[in-house]
Design a protein around this motif. Structure first.
Motif, PDB file in Angstrom:
ATOM      1  N   ASP A 250       0.806  -1.215   0.000  1.00  0.00           N
ATOM      2  CA  ASP A 250       0.000   0.000   0.000  1.00  0.00           C
ATOM      3  C   ASP A 250       0.842   1.270   0.000  1.00  0.00           C
ATOM      4  N   ILE A 251       2.136   1.115   0.247  1.00  0.00           N
ATOM      5  CA  ILE A 251       3.036   2.263   0.324  1.00  0.00           C
ATOM      6  C   ILE A 251       3.987   2.235  -0.862  1.00  0.00           C
ATOM      7  N   GLY A 252       4.006   3.333  -1.636  1.00  0.00           N
ATOM      8  CA  GLY A 252       4.843   3.397  -2.821  1.00  0.00           C
ATOM      9  C   GLY A 252       6.266   3.811  -2.513  1.00  0.00           C
ATOM     10  N   PRO A 253       7.180   3.638  -3.470  1.00  0.00           N
ATOM     11  CA  PRO A 253       8.584   3.996  -3.256  1.00  0.00           C
ATOM     12  C   PRO A 253       8.795   5.481  -2.985  1.00  0.00           C
ATOM     13  N   ASP A 254       7.995   6.341  -3.609  1.00  0.00           N
ATOM     14  CA  ASP A 254       8.108   7.770  -3.320  1.00  0.00           C
ATOM     15  C   ASP A 254       7.684   8.070  -1.884  1.00  0.00           C
ATOM     16  N   GLU A 255       6.653   7.389  -1.431  1.00  0.00           N
ATOM     17  CA  GLU A 255       6.170   7.614  -0.064  1.00  0.00           C
ATOM     18  C   GLU A 255       7.190   7.151   0.972  1.00  0.00           C
ATOM     19  N   ILE A 256       7.932   6.113   0.657  1.00  0.00           N
ATOM     20  CA  ILE A 256       9.009   5.671   1.544  1.00  0.00           C
ATOM     21  C   ILE A 256      10.088   6.750   1.638  1.00  0.00           C
ATOM     22  N   LYS A 257      10.403   7.378   0.500  1.00  0.00           N
ATOM     23  CA  LYS A 257      11.395   8.461   0.499  1.00  0.00           C
ATOM     24  C   LYS A 257      10.901   9.653   1.314  1.00  0.00           C
ATOM     25  N   VAL A 258       9.622   9.979   1.189  1.00  0.00           N
ATOM     26  CA  VAL A 258       9.067  11.100   1.951  1.00  0.00           C
ATOM     27  C   VAL A 258       9.119  10.812   3.446  1.00  0.00           C
ATOM     28  N   LEU A 259       8.781   9.589   3.835  1.00  0.00           N
ATOM     29  CA  LEU A 259       8.856   9.220   5.253  1.00  0.00           C
ATOM     30  C   LEU A 259      10.267   9.418   5.789  1.00  0.00           C
ATOM     31  N   ALA A 260      11.269   9.072   4.981  1.00  0.00           N
ATOM     32  CA  ALA A 260      12.661   9.252   5.393  1.00  0.00           C
ATOM     33  C   ALA A 260      13.002  10.739   5.507  1.00  0.00           C
ATOM     34  N   MET A 261      12.459  11.563   4.616  1.00  0.00           N
ATOM     35  CA  MET A 261      12.728  13.004   4.654  1.00  0.00           C
ATOM     36  C   MET A 261      12.036  13.669   5.849  1.00  0.00           C
ATOM     37  N   ILE A 262      10.840  13.202   6.183  1.00  0.00           N
ATOM     38  CA  ILE A 262      10.153  13.741   7.369  1.00  0.00           C
ATOM     39  C   ILE A 262      10.980  13.446   8.621  1.00  0.00           C
ATOM     40  N   SER A 291       3.362  24.495   7.924  1.00  0.00           N
ATOM     41  CA  SER A 291       3.844  24.197   6.569  1.00  0.00           C
ATOM     42  C   SER A 291       3.312  25.249   5.613  1.00  0.00           C
ATOM     43  N   ASP A 292       3.951  25.362   4.449  1.00  0.00           N
ATOM     44  CA  ASP A 292       3.550  26.404   3.503  1.00  0.00           C
ATOM     45  C   ASP A 292       2.313  26.045   2.694  1.00  0.00           C
ATOM     46  N   ASN A 293       2.047  24.765   2.505  1.00  0.00           N
ATOM     47  CA  ASN A 293       0.861  24.319   1.758  1.00  0.00           C
ATOM     48  C   ASN A 293       0.695  22.819   1.945  1.00  0.00           C
ATOM     49  N   GLY A 294      -0.336  22.256   1.320  1.00  0.00           N
ATOM     50  CA  GLY A 294      -0.580  20.829   1.438  1.00  0.00           C
ATOM     51  C   GLY A 294       0.461  20.006   0.700  1.00  0.00           C
ATOM     52  N   HIS A 295       0.354  18.700   0.834  1.00  0.00           N
ATOM     53  CA  HIS A 295       1.346  17.779   0.285  1.00  0.00           C
ATOM     54  C   HIS A 295       1.130  17.532  -1.202  1.00  0.00           C
ATOM     55  N   TYR A 296       2.247  17.359  -1.906  1.00  0.00           N
ATOM     56  CA  TYR A 296       2.180  16.990  -3.331  1.00  0.00           C
ATOM     57  C   TYR A 296       1.653  15.561  -3.482  1.00  0.00           C
ATOM     58  N   LYS A 297       1.260  15.236  -4.698  1.00  0.00           N
ATOM     59  CA  LYS A 297       0.683  13.925  -4.977  1.00  0.00           C
ATOM     60  C   LYS A 297       1.734  12.829  -4.827  1.00  0.00           C
ATOM     61  N   THR A 298       1.369  11.761  -4.119  1.00  0.00           N
ATOM     62  CA  THR A 298       2.182  10.553  -4.047  1.00  0.00           C
ATOM     63  C   THR A 298       1.294   9.356  -4.390  1.00  0.00           C
ATOM     64  N   PHE A 303      -0.200  11.342   2.787  1.00  0.00           N
ATOM     65  CA  PHE A 303       0.144  12.508   3.591  1.00  0.00           C
ATOM     66  C   PHE A 303      -0.943  13.584   3.553  1.00  0.00           C
ATOM     67  N   ASN A 304      -2.018  13.324   2.787  1.00  0.00           N
ATOM     68  CA  ASN A 304      -3.165  14.233   2.736  1.00  0.00           C
ATOM     69  C   ASN A 304      -4.438  13.586   3.263  1.00  0.00           C
ATOM     70  N   GLN A 305      -4.465  12.280   3.274  1.00  0.00           N
ATOM     71  CA  GLN A 305      -5.684  11.577   3.690  1.00  0.00           C
ATOM     72  C   GLN A 305      -6.091  11.998   5.105  1.00  0.00           C
ATOM     73  N   PRO A 306      -7.385  11.971   5.382  1.00  0.00           N
ATOM     74  CA  PRO A 306      -8.493  11.494   4.536  1.00  0.00           C
ATOM     75  C   PRO A 306      -9.092  12.575   3.639  1.00  0.00           C
ATOM     76  N   TYR A 307      -8.363  13.680   3.442  1.00  0.00           N
ATOM     77  CA  TYR A 307      -8.910  14.798   2.682  1.00  0.00           C
ATOM     78  C   TYR A 307      -8.681  14.631   1.182  1.00  0.00           C
ATOM     79  N   GLN A 308      -9.586  15.212   0.406  1.00  0.00           N
ATOM     80  CA  GLN A 308      -9.455  15.261  -1.042  1.00  0.00           C
ATOM     81  C   GLN A 308      -8.440  16.340  -1.408  1.00  0.00           C
ATOM     82  N   GLY A 309      -7.723  16.127  -2.522  1.00  0.00           N
ATOM     83  CA  GLY A 309      -6.868  17.172  -3.052  1.00  0.00           C
ATOM     84  C   GLY A 309      -5.430  17.102  -2.586  1.00  0.00           C
TER      85      GLY A 309
END
Length: 477
Positions: A250-262, A291-298, A303-309
């Motif tokens: 359920d977790i993509g490779p980009d999301e793993i990178k983001v978790l490491a950056m957080i 933060s300056d704005n919401g999260h980019y698409k992964t 990192f945006n759930q449960p919200y849309q957008g």
């Protein structure tokens, strides 16, 4: 009166005066401010905000020690406009940093599909798009109250003439990127093979130490580049999360990178908090985190759930961000507010908390949250939150739609209405019953639509909103 009694009364009076003076000094002492701004960190990108995959123990500790907001918003779903609102305390029609760039001008199919041209971004020849020097930044306001100021990290509000050193900061420079970061003005004595967050943290701690040595209150603006792309985590943290989430489809490779950056962002915040404690400044320092704005698409948008957008959209996932305020023994630890707040509130709030006067003849669009943070009230006086997002991009000919376009958005009385400037149409969500924007309800609430339209028009008049201009290149059928 005996001589003994006379000297006893004199001693007591002297001791009382000294105690009063000490108490007065404690009250009059100006608190320091450390303002940490993450980049593209979504509302669900912290463990304390509900994402159990995230490892953010230092931010979670800050969360537990201060007040957090569950309805905190960015002024824009992209970087530069939201930062302009934070630093100027004003909505976009006043500061005129409307977009990161005019990408539509180099995209013929998008330009020809636009009925209207958006307002021009503020630009200064030789310095590019950015925040005008006639805006009084929060740093300039605090300097008038004898604060030392610094800004190391992402600026994104202009080069050269519009850079950090001309906007009220005693020291600092821009850093963009993670590894092999770039600096502006160019810093030839830095090793840019280091991780930029580590350099930002080190420079900020040096500034704090020097301000303490000079016995000066300070404002440290700490705009990290984390977790903006490129996705460049530290190797050890990337390995850690790959092993931890091995087999989790359920977790993509980009999301793993983001978790490491957080996790790196969390490390940096932890180092700043430890420095305050070591320097015995914790009690006298206000810490603000957002933060300056919401999260980019992964891949799964965890990192945006449960919200849309996502970033670049005015749906909740693109504009909702975490907010945490800490001031030991002043702001109640573990407290929470459901009041809607937005970036422009930060400027007047920091002025209120530090006892700094508002700049004369300068409009601030936000609310001072001081009484709310100090437990003197539970509500703000705000009528509505407003967004103007003018970013036309990526017109899809087949679907006859833009990836993003000019919209004006108002949130009021639990409802959120979006005006589509291109089509002169309106959509409505009832956030009280439907916070995740799953059902459009304008037909169910015609009176609310009219009320929000009227309030939005008042806002346009008040902010000198620039009306749409017809696009001479428009060729859409």
């Amino acid at each position: 009166m005996s001589r003994f009694l006379f000297f006893l009364l004199l001693t007591l009076a002297f001791t009382s005066c000294k105690a009063q003076d000490a108490n007065s000094n404690a009250i009059d002492k100006k608190p320091n401010v450390v303002f940490i701004l993450a980049d593209d960190l979504g509302i669900n990108a912290l463990n304390s905000y509900g994402n159990e995959l995230v490892e953010s123990p230092n931010i979670d500790k800050l969360f537990a020690e201060g007040m957090h907001f569950t309805n905190g918003y960015a002024n824009d779903p992209t970087c530069a406009p939201s930062r302009a609102s934070i630093l100027s305390g004003q909505y976009a029609p006043r500061h005129k940093v409307y977009r990161v760039a005019d990408r539509y001008k180099k995209d013929k199919k998008t330009l020809e599909a636009m009925k209207f041209l958006p307002p021009d971004i503020n630009k200064v020849k030789g310095s590019g798009a950015g925040l005008s020097l006639d805006k009084i930044t929060i740093a300039e306001a605090l300097k008038s109250n004898d604060y030392k100021t610094s800004a190391y990290g992402k600026w994104h509000l202009g080069k050269n003439e519009l850079q950090i050193q001309n906007q009220g900061f005693d020291e600092g420079f821009e850093m963009t990127g993670h590894y092999n970061f770039k600096t502006s003005p160019q810093q030839d004595d830095l090793d840019n093979s280091l991780y930029s967050a580590d350099v930002i943290t080190e420079k900020t701690i040096d500034f704090i130490e020097n301000a303490k040595d000079a016995n000066k209150p300070f404002f440290a603006y700490v705009p990290y580049y984390l977790v903006h792309k490129p996705l460049e985590p530290k190797a050890e943290y990337l390995t850690h999360f790959k092993q931890k989430l091995k087999g989790n489809k359920d977790i993509g490779p980009d999301e793993i990178k983001v978790l490491a950056m957080i996790k790196s962002l969390d490390d940096s915040l932890g180092q700043l908090m430890e420095a305050l404690k070591t320097l015995e400044l914790e009690d006298d320092t206000i810490v603000v985190f957002t933060s300056d704005n919401g999260h980019y698409k992964t891949e799964s948008n965890i990192f945006n759930q449960p919200y849309q957008g996502v970033k670049g959209q005015t749906l909740e996932g693109g504009i909702r961000v975490p907010y945490i305020f800490k001031w030991k023994n002043k702001i109640e630890a573990g407290s929470v507010s459901k009041e809607p707040i937005i970036h422009v509130d930060l400027y007047p709030t920091i002025l209120g908390l530090t006892g700094t006067s508002k700049p004369e003849n300068y409009l601030l669009d936000g609310e001072d949250l001081t009484d709310l943070l100090l437990g003197k009230t539970k509500e703000t006086d705000r009528r509505a939150l407003i967004w103007e997002y003018t970013n036309y991009a990526n017109f899809n000919v087949k679907r006859q739609e833009f990836a993003s376009q000019w919209v004006n958005v108002i949130q009021m009385d639990g409802f959120k209405m979006t005006e589509d400037v291109e089509t002169n149409s309106f959509i409505l969500y009832n956030l009280t019953d439907d916070p995740y924007e799953t059902k459009e309800v304008s037909n169910d609430y015609p009176e609310m639509v009219q009320k929000l339209k009227e309030e939005l028009e008042r806002w346009k008049l008040n902010t000198e909103y620039e009306q749409p201009r017809l696009n001479p290149d428009y060729k859409r059928n």
